[in-house]
Design a protein around this motif. Structure first.
Motif, mmCIF file in Angstrom:
data_model
loop_
_atom_site.group_PDB
_atom_site.id
_atom_site.type_symbol
_atom_site.label_atom_id
_atom_site.label_comp_id
_atom_site.label_asym_id
_atom_site.label_seq_id
_atom_site.Cartn_x
_atom_site.Cartn_y
_atom_site.Cartn_z
ATOM 1 N N VAL A 129 0.756 -1.322 0.085
ATOM 2 C CA VAL A 129 0.046 -0.042 -0.042
ATOM 3 C C VAL A 129 0.775 1.461 0.176
ATOM 4 O O VAL A 129 0.662 2.255 -0.811
ATOM 5 N N ARG A 130 2.044 1.269 0.560
ATOM 6 C CA ARG A 130 2.583 2.334 0.966
ATOM 7 C C ARG A 130 3.975 2.220 0.364
ATOM 8 O O ARG A 130 4.481 1.059 -0.042
ATOM 9 N N ALA A 131 4.602 3.336 -0.334
ATOM 10 C CA ALA A 131 6.259 3.485 -1.097
ATOM 11 C C ALA A 131 6.911 3.988 -0.355
ATOM 12 O O ALA A 131 8.026 3.918 -0.645
ATOM 13 N N SER A 132 6.665 4.635 0.930
ATOM 14 C CA SER A 132 7.857 5.275 1.712
ATOM 15 C C SER A 132 8.918 4.115 2.183
ATOM 16 O O SER A 132 8.475 3.166 2.731
ATOM 17 N N PRO A 133 10.234 4.371 1.850
ATOM 18 C CA PRO A 133 11.118 3.400 2.398
ATOM 19 C C PRO A 133 11.098 3.313 3.696
ATOM 20 O O PRO A 133 11.392 2.047 4.584
ATOM 21 N N TRP A 134 10.788 4.101 4.687
ATOM 22 C CA TRP A 134 10.734 4.026 6.107
ATOM 23 C C TRP A 134 9.553 3.320 6.327
ATOM 24 O O TRP A 134 9.767 2.471 7.500
ATOM 25 N N LEU A 135 8.503 3.428 5.957
ATOM 26 C CA LEU A 135 7.441 2.745 6.338
ATOM 27 C C LEU A 135 7.552 1.027 5.823
ATOM 28 O O LEU A 135 7.186 0.153 6.556
ATOM 29 N N ARG A 136 7.953 0.868 4.609
ATOM 30 C CA ARG A 136 8.272 -0.433 4.144
ATOM 31 C C ARG A 136 9.259 -1.224 5.214
ATOM 32 O O ARG A 136 9.125 -2.176 5.366
ATOM 33 N N ALA A 137 10.285 -0.380 5.428
ATOM 34 C CA ALA A 137 11.312 -1.223 6.488
ATOM 35 C C ALA A 137 10.691 -1.543 7.761
ATOM 36 O O ALA A 137 10.675 -2.584 8.429
ATOM 37 N N LEU A 138 9.865 -0.509 8.244
ATOM 38 C CA LEU A 138 9.382 -0.660 9.474
ATOM 39 C C LEU A 138 8.262 -1.786 9.387
ATOM 40 O O LEU A 138 7.969 -2.745 10.320
ATOM 41 N N ASP A 139 7.590 -1.893 8.267
ATOM 42 C CA ASP A 139 6.255 -3.025 8.203
ATOM 43 C C ASP A 139 6.993 -4.354 7.892
ATOM 44 O O ASP A 139 6.545 -5.365 8.472
ATOM 45 N N VAL A 140 8.194 -4.476 7.268
ATOM 46 C CA VAL A 140 8.906 -5.759 7.082
ATOM 47 C C VAL A 140 9.466 -6.359 8.307
ATOM 48 O O VAL A 140 9.353 -7.349 8.627
ATOM 49 N N LEU A 141 10.024 -5.344 8.944
ATOM 50 C CA LEU A 141 10.630 -5.674 10.553
ATOM 51 C C LEU A 141 9.605 -6.192 11.500
ATOM 52 O O LEU A 141 9.670 -7.215 12.276
ATOM 53 N N THR A 142 8.512 -5.254 11.576
ATOM 54 C CA THR A 142 7.180 -5.647 12.368
ATOM 55 C C THR A 142 6.755 -7.169 11.969
ATOM 56 O O THR A 142 6.226 -7.920 12.811
ATOM 57 N N SER A 143 6.567 -7.258 10.640
ATOM 58 C CA SER A 143 5.984 -8.684 10.292
ATOM 59 C C SER A 143 6.851 -9.657 10.525
ATOM 60 O O SER A 143 6.332 -10.760 11.142
ATOM 61 N N GLY A 144 8.305 -9.675 10.734
ATOM 62 C CA GLY A 144 9.199 -10.527 11.065
ATOM 63 C C GLY A 144 8.852 -10.807 12.523
ATOM 64 O O GLY A 144 8.957 -11.897 12.957
ATOM 65 N N VAL A 145 8.769 -9.721 13.277
ATOM 66 C CA VAL A 145 8.768 -10.129 14.638
ATOM 67 C C VAL A 145 7.459 -10.712 15.146
ATOM 68 O O VAL A 145 7.448 -11.778 15.771
ATOM 69 N N LEU A 146 6.339 -10.460 14.526
ATOM 70 C CA LEU A 146 4.972 -11.140 14.649
ATOM 71 C C LEU A 146 5.210 -12.640 14.213
ATOM 72 O O LEU A 146 4.535 -13.540 14.849
ATOM 73 N N LEU A 147 5.742 -12.820 13.111
ATOM 74 C CA LEU A 147 6.138 -14.208 12.528
ATOM 75 C C LEU A 147 6.598 -15.143 13.392
ATOM 76 O O LEU A 147 6.547 -16.172 13.850
#
Length: 562
Positions: free
Chosen positions: A148-166
């Motif tokens: 949904v978002r293109a900001s590199p800050w948001l994408r890095a935050l989303d990928v990191l949070t998804s990894g922790v949740l997994l």
């Protein structure tokens, strides 16, 4: 009167079927003395002579060759189905994620991994995982923001949070409750899942592949290997001689040797290695989630209370002293920042000095106060209801005054932003301060109700902050707020050019307005249009909503071709 007859110890050791009577043939009875003599002779030959210089002396120990300690790999449930699922996920990850950028491919991989986990676990596994299955909801939502978002800050935050949740979901898939963890339990469980998961790919291969049969067939291949080693130098010598003998043959050999092997097979090798790495990651997650548990693990029991180390008098003295200091400071802040309606920095300070310096100090005070309240609540001795009440009142007042200090820090940041505009770091800082305020408020609540649930409240607040910053869309918010105050940030559009495609719709919308900064915004839009024209058309795994909206907005504005 019966007579005691001593028996042979060997006879006493026999029992069951061995002690049953059997028929002995005459030949066997004749062979028995010769067999006994042979055995005695073999024993004399095999047993070392005590007088021999080769025999070990009494009181000495013989040197033993050290044996390698085998790696203690865990046992895997359903190894072959899990191996097939991991390989399938590895191929799928290589097909979806080996792209210049991630789009819908990332949430699709998250859903595929959860589906494989549910399929391998079966109905029984789902019944055990259901109390913690709510972790899959924020995992799917936050991973979906990558598309949904293109900001590199948001994408890095989303990928990191998804990894922790997994990682948390893999740990709690079969047992335990995530809400039973302490505050330090969340990072420790995530790190533990990483290191424990690394043991499952080799264990999965060990339990799925028949290495015994491979070792049995290996000797048959050795003659072929030796033949190849013998043939290589012979072929080299003959090849050099034949190349010198004929020009056409030499030309053909040169064409074969000039072939770029990496150009032919390099891409295949890279994709194969990528698929194997992704398969190892999938095997680690699946194996750790469906592991055989041994003993108690994190989250199966509530966090044990600590032994009190501080007396109530000492704790109350510290609490009341800090409360008094915070109360005096909060009085100055309320008088100047809130009641006085400060529109300019304090006397003798510039905006940057007053806002920046004060902000970081006050933010540090808020975080240290939270840590202090948590430490006092854990290690202070409270032996009566009166002592418990006095402690709760004092710490609750400390939290309330800390919230005022945090509000002062936010007010200083607003003053700074009104003067110099908004940036990504300042927007993220705002979200962090709001989340810190929520955590402080929850700490005050848990002083009076369910103190063991403070950690899960802080964890949910962190997840809410990640979702909130995605919903706010910082790049679009920066454009909207900065353009609403053009007199403050002036005509400097350099920072706007560094934003992502999330900002393009707001920039195109601003083109319809008039003002002295209209041409500056038009220049920024042209920069985004040129950037779009140089980018290749994304494939469907790279599809991203922000990029699609930016492309459509530029086309409707007439500054980009379809």
């Amino acid at each position: 009167m019966s007579t005691y007859v001593p028996q042979n110890p060997t006879t006493l050791a026999t029992s069951g079927d061995d002690a049953a009577p059997s028929r002995v043939s005459p030949d066997a009875s004749l062979r028995a003395p010769h067999a006994a003599a042979s055995e005695r002779g073999a024993a004399r030959v095999s047993a070392p002579d005590a007088a021999s210089p080769m025999a070990p002396r009494a009181g000495t120990t013989t040197a033993q060759t050290p044996q390698p300690v085998p790696l203690d790999l865990p046992q895997v449930r359903k190894p072959r189905p899990m191996l097939l699922a991991a390989l399938g996920l590895g191929v799928l990850a290589e097909a979806l994620l080996s792209r210049p950028q991630w789009g819908v491919s990332f949430p699709l991989m998250a859903v595929a991994l959860l589906g494989a986990l549910a399929w391998l676990g079966g109905r029984e596994g789902w019944q055990r995982a259901r109390p913690n299955a709510w972790l899959a909801v924020p995992l799917i939502v936050i991973s979906g923001f990558v598309a949904v978002r293109a900001s590199p800050w948001l994408r890095a935050l989303d990928v990191l949070t998804s990894g922790v949740l997994l990682l948390l979901l893999a740990h709690f898939w079969g047992a335990g409750r995530v809400q039973r963890l302490g505050l330090l339990g969340y990072p420790l469980v995530a790190l533990g899942s990483v290191f424990k998961g690394m043991l499952y790919p080799p264990a999965l291969v060990r339990d799925s592949v028949d290495f015994k049969a491979a070792r049995q067939h290996a000797p048959r291949l050795m003659p072929f290997a030796r033949g190849i080693l013998i043939a290589l130098p012979v072929l080299f010598v003959f090849g050099v001689l034949l190349e010198s003998a004929d020009a056409a043959f030499a030309s053909a050999i040169h064409r074969v040797l000039d072939v770029d092997v990496w150009a032919l097979f390099g891409t295949t090798v890279v994709h194969t290695l990528g698929a194997l790495f992704a398969a190892c990651v999938a095997a680690a997650v699946l194996g750790h989630a469906l592991r055989r548990r041994k003993g108690r693990e994190w989250g199966e029991d509530e966090v044990a209370p600590a032994r009190p180390l501080l007396g109530l008098t000492e704790a109350l003295t510290l609490i009341l002293a800090v409360d008094a200091l915070f109360l005096v400071f909060a009085g100055f802040q309320v008088a100047y920042l809130f009641i006085g309606g400060a529109s300019s920095p304090a006397e003798g300070y510039t905006y940057a000095e007053y806002a920046r310096r004060g902000f970081f100090e006050l933010l540090a005070v808020s975080m240290l106060t939270l840590a202090l309240v948590m430490a006092l609540a854990r290690w202070t001795r409270r032996e009566s209801p009166l002592a418990e009440g006095a402690f709760r009142v004092g710490t609750s007042l400390m939290v309330a005054l800390t919230l005022l200090i945090l509000a002062s820090a936010m007010k200083r940041m607003v003053l700074y932003e009104d003067a110099f505009g908004y940036t990504r770091l300042r927007v993220f800082t705002h979200v962090f301060m709001f989340a810190l305020g929520v955590v402080l408020t929850w700490r005050a609540v848990t002083l009076w109700w369910r103190p063991e649930r403070f950690a899960i409240g802080a964890f949910v607040t962190a997840l809410g902050a990640v979702v909130a910053v995605n919903v706010l869309n910082p790049d679009a918010l920066i454009v909207r707020l900065n353009l609403a105050n053009p007199g403050q940030w002036g005509s400097d559009t350099y920072y706007l050019r560094k934003l992502s495609n999330d900002a393009v719709p707001e920039l195109v919308h601003a083109l319809g307005s008039t003002g002295a900064w209209h041409q500056d915004v038009k220049d920024v839009v042209d920069v985004f249009a040129e950037r779009q024209s140089q980018e290749a058309h994304p494939t469907w795994p790279e599809w991203n909503l922000a990029n699609w909206r930016a492309r459509r907005a530029l086309q409707e504005a007439g500054v980009a071709t379809p």
